[in-house]
Design an enzyme around this catalytic site. Structure first.
Site, PDB file in Angstrom:
ATOM      1  CB  SER A   1      -0.957  -0.002   1.198  1.00 46.20           C
ATOM      2  OG  SER A   1      -0.264   0.150   2.405  1.00 46.20           O
ATOM      3  CG  ASN A   2       3.280   2.563   3.049  1.00 48.46           C
ATOM      4  OD1 ASN A   2       2.994   3.708   3.385  1.00 48.46           O
ATOM      5  ND2 ASN A   2       2.976   1.508   3.798  1.00 48.46           N
TER       6      ASN A   2
ATOM      7  CE  LYS B   1      21.810 -13.921   8.599  1.00 51.31           C
ATOM      8  NZ  LYS B   1      22.984 -14.031   9.471  1.00 51.31           N
TER       9      LYS B   1
ATOM     10  CG  MET C   1       8.148  -7.106   6.384  1.00 45.75           C
ATOM     11  SD  MET C   1       8.172  -5.553   7.334  1.00 45.75           S
ATOM     12  CE  MET C   1       7.751  -6.181   8.948  1.00 45.75           C
ATOM     13  NE  ARG C   2      14.036 -11.624   2.952  1.00 47.10           N
ATOM     14  CZ  ARG C   2      14.401 -12.850   3.278  1.00 47.10           C
ATOM     15  NH1 ARG C   2      15.585 -13.101   3.780  1.00 47.10           N
ATOM     16  NH2 ARG C   2      13.582 -13.866   3.061  1.00 47.10           N
TER      17      ARG C   2
ATOM     18  CG  HIS D   1       9.504   1.407  12.339  1.00 50.88           C
ATOM     19  ND1 HIS D   1       9.666   0.031  12.236  1.00 50.88           N
ATOM     20  CD2 HIS D   1       9.094   1.639  13.606  1.00 50.88           C
ATOM     21  CE1 HIS D   1       9.370  -0.522  13.400  1.00 50.88           C
ATOM     22  NE2 HIS D   1       9.030   0.433  14.252  1.00 50.88           N
TER      23      HIS D   1
HETATM   24  C1  GAR Z   1       3.977  -0.527   6.790  1.00 45.74           C
HETATM   25  O1  GAR Z   1       3.089  -0.272   7.857  1.00 45.74           O
HETATM   26  C2  GAR Z   1       5.406  -0.262   7.212  1.00 45.74           C
HETATM   27  O2  GAR Z   1       5.514   0.794   8.141  1.00 45.74           O
HETATM   28  C3  GAR Z   1       5.775  -1.564   7.855  1.00 45.74           C
HETATM   29  O3  GAR Z   1       5.199  -2.540   7.023  1.00 45.74           O
HETATM   30  C4  GAR Z   1       3.990  -2.023   6.469  1.00 45.74           C
HETATM   31  C5  GAR Z   1       4.003  -2.295   4.984  1.00 45.74           C
HETATM   32  O4  GAR Z   1       2.733  -2.103   4.436  1.00 45.74           O
HETATM   33  N1  GAR Z   1       7.195  -1.708   7.938  1.00 45.74           N
HETATM   34  C6  GAR Z   1       7.811  -2.236   8.987  1.00 45.74           C
HETATM   35  O5  GAR Z   1       7.230  -2.684   9.963  1.00 45.74           O
HETATM   36  C7  GAR Z   1       9.329  -2.259   8.895  1.00 45.74           C
HETATM   37  N2  GAR Z   1       9.913  -2.587  10.149  1.00 45.74           N
HETATM   38  P1  GAR Z   1       2.537  -2.072   2.861  1.00 45.74           P
HETATM   39  O6  GAR Z   1       3.121  -3.360   2.291  1.00 45.74           O
HETATM   40  O7  GAR Z   1       1.055  -2.016   2.686  1.00 45.74           O
HETATM   41  O8  GAR Z   1       3.225  -0.869   2.320  1.00 45.74           O
END
Ligand code: GAR
Length: 191
Positions: A12-13, A65, A92-93, A111
């Site tokens: 979504s981001n 990782k 997420m790595r 984050h």
């Molecule tokens: C987001 O909320 C981002 O802040 C988080 O994963 C989500 C991704 O959402 N990131 C972390 O937690 C990193 N440590 P998305 O796939 O819908 O963009």
């Protein structure tokens, strides 16, 4: 400014970034590639929708990782896209020194908490369970310390009475969707 997005999830981001670009709100930034460490990640479906190359890269051999052969594959693919900025949007790595050095000073991460509070996994759940009254999200430069690099910008949301984890998560995601494209646009004016 050539932007490469790395994501592991629904994307979504990444979508918010590409929508901002379509709307002419991403400054001089242009997304040139999207990569994922998950073959079925929603983020990859954005490629055809927005006309941007999007591909899966095998992250093996590690689970959490990016190191070793998987890291080398990511470095080669990202390098070929010649990025000025690498955006971790739900990637997420844990990033290790090899990747960090390959794109030194060019990697930013999103984050879902007001760092330095609640780094690591499940930033939203951590904040909710702690009972904070103000939560939010952070965009920061990536260093070897997980979620520890220089803070570039943050957005806050109030935790109201009757808030649930689900309603808080919705508000934080909406804040993220505005914050991340705005930071990228600002950085594009600075290079
Ligand atoms: C987001 O909320 C981002 O802040 C988080 O994963 C989500 C991704 O959402 N990131 C972390 O937690 C990193 N440590 P998305 O796939 O819908 O963009």
């Amino acid at each position: 400014m050539r932007v490469v997005i790395l994501g592991s999830g629904r994307g979504s981001n990444a979508e918010a970034i590409l929508q901002a670009q379509q709307a002419g709100q991403l400054g001089r930034a242009r997304v040139v590639a999207v990569f994922s460490d998950k073959p079925d990640a929603g983020v990859l479906s954005l490629g055809p929708r927005f006309g941007v190359p999007a591909s899966y890269i095998d992250p093996a051999p590690f689970k959490t990782k990016l190191e070793g052969e998987g890291e080398a594959r990511f470095i080669a693919a990202v390098r070929a896209a010649q990025p000025d900025l690498v955006v971790l949007a739900g990637f997420m790595r844990v990033i290790k020194p090899g990747f960090l050095e390959a794109f030194a000073g060019k990697i930013i991460n999103l984050h879902p908490s007001l760092l330095p509070s609640f780094p690591g996994l499940d930033g939203i759940g951590q904040a909710f369970r702690r009972g904070v009254k103000v939560a939010g999200c952070t965009v920061h430069g990536v260093t070897a310390e997980v979620d520890g690099g220089p803070i570039l910008d943050q957005a806050t949301v109030r935790v109201v009475s009757g808030e649930t984890l689900e309603t808080l998560a919705k508000k934080i995601h909406a804040a993220e969707h505005a914050l991340l494209p705005a930071v990228i646009a600002r950085l594009s004016a600075e290079i």
